[in-house]
Design a protein around this motif. Sequence first.
Motif, PDB file in Angstrom:
ATOM      1  N   HIS A  46      58.992  17.616  10.381  1.00 38.84           N
ATOM      2  CA  HIS A  46      57.649  17.986   9.942  1.00 38.84           C
ATOM      3  C   HIS A  46      57.405  19.489   9.999  1.00 38.84           C
ATOM      4  CE1 HIS A  46      57.470  13.740  10.792  1.00 38.84           C
ATOM      5  NE2 HIS A  46      56.389  13.670  10.066  1.00 38.84           N
ATOM      6  N   LYS A  47      58.426  20.235  10.306  1.00 31.37           N
ATOM      7  CA  LYS A  47      58.271  21.678  10.398  1.00 31.37           C
ATOM      8  C   LYS A  47      58.653  22.324   9.079  1.00 31.37           C
ATOM      9  CE  LYS A  47      59.328  21.745  15.281  1.00 31.37           C
ATOM     10  NZ  LYS A  47      60.273  22.162  16.295  1.00 31.37           N
ATOM     11  N   ARG A  48      57.902  23.350   8.691  1.00 33.78           N
ATOM     12  CA  ARG A  48      58.236  24.118   7.496  1.00 33.78           C
ATOM     13  C   ARG A  48      59.072  25.308   7.924  1.00 33.78           C
ATOM     14  NH1 ARG A  48      53.671  25.134   3.393  1.00 33.78           N
ATOM     15  NH2 ARG A  48      55.537  25.707   2.284  1.00 33.78           N
ATOM     16  N   TYR A  49      59.874  25.815   7.017  1.00 38.68           N
ATOM     17  CA  TYR A  49      60.716  26.958   7.323  1.00 38.68           C
ATOM     18  C   TYR A  49      60.939  27.760   6.046  1.00 38.68           C
ATOM     19  CZ  TYR A  49      64.282  24.023   5.260  1.00 38.68           C
ATOM     20  OH  TYR A  49      64.989  23.237   4.406  1.00 38.68           O
ATOM     21  N   ILE A  50      61.440  28.982   6.200  1.00 40.38           N
ATOM     22  CA  ILE A  50      61.790  29.776   5.034  1.00 40.38           C
ATOM     23  C   ILE A  50      63.301  29.791   4.903  1.00 40.38           C
ATOM     24  CG2 ILE A  50      59.733  31.214   5.228  1.00 40.38           C
ATOM     25  CD1 ILE A  50      61.637  33.462   6.184  1.00 40.38           C
ATOM     26  N   SER A  51      63.760  30.066   3.690  1.00 43.16           N
ATOM     27  CA  SER A  51      65.192  30.063   3.434  1.00 43.16           C
ATOM     28  C   SER A  51      65.560  31.246   2.547  1.00 43.16           C
ATOM     29  CB  SER A  51      65.567  28.750   2.735  1.00 43.16           C
ATOM     30  OG  SER A  51      66.919  28.753   2.377  1.00 43.16           O
ATOM     31  N   ILE A  52      66.518  32.011   2.995  1.00 44.59           N
ATOM     32  CA  ILE A  52      67.088  33.085   2.190  1.00 44.59           C
ATOM     33  C   ILE A  52      68.580  32.806   2.125  1.00 44.59           C
ATOM     34  CG2 ILE A  52      67.463  35.561   1.961  1.00 44.59           C
ATOM     35  CD1 ILE A  52      64.916  36.003   3.613  1.00 44.59           C
ATOM     36  N   LEU A  71      56.618  37.061   2.011  1.00 43.26           N
ATOM     37  CA  LEU A  71      56.532  36.568   0.629  1.00 43.26           C
ATOM     38  C   LEU A  71      57.260  35.238   0.483  1.00 43.26           C
ATOM     39  CD1 LEU A  71      56.974  39.891  -1.361  1.00 43.26           C
ATOM     40  CD2 LEU A  71      54.950  38.432  -1.333  1.00 43.26           C
ATOM     41  N   VAL A  72      58.447  35.132   1.069  1.00 42.16           N
ATOM     42  CA  VAL A  72      59.198  33.874   0.994  1.00 42.16           C
ATOM     43  C   VAL A  72      58.424  32.757   1.689  1.00 42.16           C
ATOM     44  CG1 VAL A  72      61.347  32.707   1.649  1.00 42.16           C
ATOM     45  CG2 VAL A  72      61.417  35.044   0.809  1.00 42.16           C
ATOM     46  N   ARG A  73      57.679  33.094   2.719  1.00 43.47           N
ATOM     47  CA  ARG A  73      56.868  32.096   3.429  1.00 43.47           C
ATOM     48  C   ARG A  73      55.834  31.450   2.502  1.00 43.47           C
ATOM     49  NH1 ARG A  73      52.373  30.872   6.113  1.00 43.47           N
ATOM     50  NH2 ARG A  73      52.529  29.895   8.162  1.00 43.47           N
ATOM     51  N   GLN A  74      55.345  32.190   1.509  1.00 42.00           N
ATOM     52  CA  GLN A  74      54.362  31.647   0.559  1.00 42.00           C
ATOM     53  C   GLN A  74      54.992  30.666  -0.427  1.00 42.00           C
ATOM     54  OE1 GLN A  74      52.021  34.589  -1.565  1.00 42.00           O
ATOM     55  NE2 GLN A  74      52.256  36.007   0.144  1.00 42.00           N
ATOM     56  N   TRP A  75      56.274  30.818  -0.665  1.00 44.49           N
ATOM     57  CA  TRP A  75      56.950  30.000  -1.671  1.00 44.49           C
ATOM     58  C   TRP A  75      57.069  28.557  -1.192  1.00 44.49           C
ATOM     59  CZ3 TRP A  75      62.507  28.616  -1.969  1.00 44.49           C
ATOM     60  CH2 TRP A  75      62.835  28.018  -3.184  1.00 44.49           C
ATOM     61  N   ASN A  76      56.617  27.622  -2.018  1.00 36.94           N
ATOM     62  CA  ASN A  76      56.667  26.218  -1.627  1.00 36.94           C
ATOM     63  C   ASN A  76      57.633  25.393  -2.476  1.00 36.94           C
ATOM     64  OD1 ASN A  76      55.375  25.739  -4.057  1.00 36.94           O
ATOM     65  ND2 ASN A  76      53.378  25.334  -3.146  1.00 36.94           N
ATOM     66  N   GLY A  77      58.403  26.072  -3.308  1.00 37.58           N
ATOM     67  CA  GLY A  77      59.344  25.373  -4.173  1.00 37.58           C
ATOM     68  C   GLY A  77      58.815  25.171  -5.584  1.00 37.58           C
ATOM     69  N   TYR A  78      57.519  25.418  -5.789  1.00 37.77           N
ATOM     70  CA  TYR A  78      56.890  25.185  -7.087  1.00 37.77           C
ATOM     71  C   TYR A  78      56.016  26.355  -7.540  1.00 37.77           C
ATOM     72  CZ  TYR A  78      58.204  20.472  -5.815  1.00 37.77           C
ATOM     73  OH  TYR A  78      58.922  19.371  -5.431  1.00 37.77           O
ATOM     74  N   ASN A  79      55.972  27.437  -6.780  1.00 39.76           N
ATOM     75  CA  ASN A  79      55.046  28.523  -7.109  1.00 39.76           C
ATOM     76  C   ASN A  79      55.725  29.897  -7.185  1.00 39.76           C
ATOM     77  OD1 ASN A  79      55.507  28.749  -4.352  1.00 39.76           O
ATOM     78  ND2 ASN A  79      53.411  29.344  -3.881  1.00 39.76           N
ATOM     79  N   ASN A  80      57.013  29.926  -7.472  1.00 38.53           N
ATOM     80  CA  ASN A  80      57.669  31.221  -7.592  1.00 38.53           C
ATOM     81  C   ASN A  80      57.141  31.912  -8.843  1.00 38.53           C
ATOM     82  OD1 ASN A  80      59.361  33.256  -6.699  1.00 38.53           O
ATOM     83  ND2 ASN A  80      61.033  32.588  -8.013  1.00 38.53           N
TER      84      ASN A  80
END
Length: 133
Positions: free
Chosen positions: A11-17, A41-50
């Motif tokens: 249930h945890k969100r994370y960022i990925s580079i 900035l990557v933290r804002q990305w949810n997979g659908y809003n780049n």
Amino acid sequence: MTRKSKSRSAHKRYISIPHCVVDSASFAEIHGNALKLLTLLVRQWNGYNNGNLTCTWEQMKPYFGGQDTMRNALKALIKHRLVEITGTGTSQRLGGLPPILYAITWEAIDEYRGKGVMTVKPTKAPIRNDWNR
């Protein structure tokens, strides 16, 4: 009967580079503040809003000592092609200026569903794919 345990991070969100980005000359050449801003900035990305990521002073004030520091970090990200400007959004911000929209360059640009103006069309492939050069 044994119970199937869920992963602690389920249930945890994370960022990925991706490693190819971190291993690139572009990433190696940015300074600490630019890395911090890239992370935010990557933290804002949810997979659908780049392409619909924003970087306003109001958002970033808790993380930077001054606007010039944040602006210099943003300039470095754009210069090293880690982030690209994609358009302008809409907002009721102070001063009435709309926020500039950004995309991370290792992912495809998603369709914009806001009321702003997108100057870059959605893509099926990442904007940049020359990470290992």
